[in-house]
Design an enzyme around this catalytic site. Structure first.
Site, mmCIF file in Angstrom:
data_model
loop_
_atom_site.group_PDB
_atom_site.id
_atom_site.type_symbol
_atom_site.label_atom_id
_atom_site.label_comp_id
_atom_site.label_asym_id
_atom_site.label_seq_id
_atom_site.Cartn_x
_atom_site.Cartn_y
_atom_site.Cartn_z
ATOM 1 N NE ARG A 96 59.797 29.164 -24.269
ATOM 2 C CZ ARG A 96 58.955 28.419 -23.561
ATOM 3 N NH1 ARG A 96 57.810 28.026 -24.083
ATOM 4 N NH2 ARG A 96 59.245 28.069 -22.320
ATOM 5 N NE ARG A 105 57.188 31.749 -20.982
ATOM 6 C CZ ARG A 105 57.022 31.120 -19.828
ATOM 7 N NH1 ARG A 105 56.256 30.060 -19.754
ATOM 8 N NH2 ARG A 105 57.620 31.538 -18.740
ATOM 9 C CG ASP A 108 54.528 28.302 -22.471
ATOM 10 O OD1 ASP A 108 55.135 27.272 -22.797
ATOM 11 O OD2 ASP A 108 54.130 28.525 -21.315
ATOM 12 C CG ASP A 110 52.460 24.766 -21.020
ATOM 13 O OD1 ASP A 110 53.601 24.362 -21.318
ATOM 14 O OD2 ASP A 110 52.256 25.709 -20.241
#
Length: 198
Positions: A96, A105, A108, A110
């Site tokens: 990344r 990307r 990811d 989150d």
């Protein structure tokens, strides 16, 4: 490949959204997400739920290839800040890079919610929740904010979360994940479809 686990029981302690779109083949993005979940488990994070994988339009529109998205529930006693650092290390191990906001990307991860914790406080969370889209494109918080301040706006986050935690309730709005999905415009929901491995 992943299937949603029966979610009408106690909600996972931690909710994490996963996505990737930096490859030309969605299968490769899906494989990266699968490997990242295994990587988290190998580091001692107990994965309690896994959603199906979804094919989702890139956000914002035109910013890159379509995504593959998923969500997992994690049981851990690691602090939210340390967990976020661990997620960033996993992202880095899969290549990344962060050249610009919302750039394509490889991976990811989150941190969407940690129980019903509000971080750093309700005022800061509310500010970022209500930030206009034009400002979202150029501004990013410099501190961890929980729950994720844009989760209620994003079909690619909410629909996978509904597989694993439909009854999780937002500590500020009082809306469950399933209610937030129901609140989304139909057009946005239509763009999120289960990804089928070839």
């Amino acid at each position: 490949m992943p299937q949603a686990i029966n979610s009408h029981v106690t909600c996972p302690k931690v909710l994490v959204s996963l996505g990737g779109n930096a490859t030309s083949r969605q299968r490769e993005s899906a494989e990266i997400i699968h490997d990242a979940v295994e990587h988290l488990a190998a580091q001692g994070f107990r994965i309690t739920r896994s959603s199906r994988y979804y094919s989702t339009p890139c956000f914002p529109a035109g910013a890159g290839p379509d995504f593959v998205n998923a969500a997992v529930g994690i049981d851990t006693d690691v602090s939210p800040e340390d967990l976020l650092s661990a997620l960033h290390r996993v992202e880095a191990s899969f290549g990344r890079e962060r050249p610009s906001r919302w750039a394509p990307r490889t991976l990811d991860l989150d941190l969407i919610a940690y129980g019903t914790q509000i971080l750093p406080d309700k005022s800061v969370l509310s500010h970022w929740m209500n930030l206009p889209l034009a400002d979202q494109k150029v501004l990013a918080p410099e501190q961890l904010i929980l729950p994720h301040p844009r989760m209620q706006d994003r079909a690619f986050v909410l629909i996978p979360l509904a597989d694993i935690a439909p009854d999780w309730r937002h500590p500020v709005t009082g809306r469950t994940v399933q209610e937030m999905v129901d609140d989304l415009p139909d057009e946005e929901k239509k763009g999120v479809s289960p990804y089928e491995f070839p």
